[in-house]
Scaffold this active site. Structure first.
Site, PDB file in Angstrom:
ATOM      1  CD  GLN A  78      -3.281   0.839   0.220  1.00 28.72           C
ATOM      2  OE1 GLN A  78      -3.785  -0.374   0.513  1.00 28.72           O
ATOM      3  NE2 GLN A  78      -3.729   1.573  -0.161  1.00 28.72           N
ATOM      4  CG  PHE A  79       1.925   3.703  -3.673  1.00 28.52           C
ATOM      5  CD1 PHE A  79       1.945   5.172  -3.997  1.00 28.52           C
ATOM      6  CD2 PHE A  79       1.528   2.612  -4.104  1.00 28.52           C
ATOM      7  CE1 PHE A  79       1.272   5.975  -5.008  1.00 28.52           C
ATOM      8  CE2 PHE A  79       0.186   3.555  -5.628  1.00 28.52           C
ATOM      9  CZ  PHE A  79       0.341   5.038  -5.388  1.00 28.52           C
ATOM     10  CB  THR A  80      -1.990   5.293  -1.004  1.00 23.44           C
ATOM     11  OG1 THR A  80      -2.229   4.519  -0.180  1.00 23.44           O
ATOM     12  CG2 THR A  80      -2.435   4.587  -2.715  1.00 23.44           C
TER      13      THR A  80
END
Length: 146
Positions: A78-80
């Site tokens: 989950q890079f966000t």
């Protein structure tokens, strides 16, 4: 590293219409990696999360860990999680690690969780994923290595 821990009764992740990971009781982990994260960060978080006492015992107290209850993990990259929303209306993702670094640390984290005896299912790194979750409680925590 930053991990959103969601205690779940059941969860799954689907990519292109196919279920690629599915668990029963355990944790859905949204895993974010930043530039300076190392395998030491992954090891710290794997140990912390596997032993985090957020399941109820017979007295309804949060006293039991994932290991105590034999829970499973659905780990989703989950890079966000490293989106900065302080300026403007579009998040800035400059703090998120580049994919080649992020996948290395993400996979190390999953391997370290497995080495602790936890059954780990995953999504597909970098793919568009649909995550279905029955949140238990709800109990949701953010755990960071720094």
């Amino acid at each position: 590293m930053k991990v959103v821990v969601q205690r779940s009764k059941a969860a799954s992740v689907t990519v292109d219409g196919a279920v690629v990971g599915k668990i029963n009781k355990g944790f859905v982990l949204l895993v974010g990696v930043t530039h300076e994260d190392t395998e030491a960060d992954a090891a710290y978080l794997a140990d912390k999360i596997a032993n985090l006492r957020i399941f109820e015992d017979d007295s309804d107290k949060m006293n039991l860990s994932l290991l105590d209850v034999g829970g499973e993990v659905l780990s989703v990259s989950q890079f966000t999680l490293y989106g900065d929303c302080r300026k403007g209306r579009r998040p800035n993702f400059m703090d998120a690690a580049r994919p080649e670094h992020a996948i290395e640390i993400y996979e190390a984290f999953n391997r370290l969780m497995r080495e602790k005896g936890v059954h780990v299912e995953t999504g597909v790194f970098g793919a568009m994923m649909d995550v279905a979750l029955v949140n238990d409680g709800p109990v949701t925590l953010i755990v960071e290595s720094k």
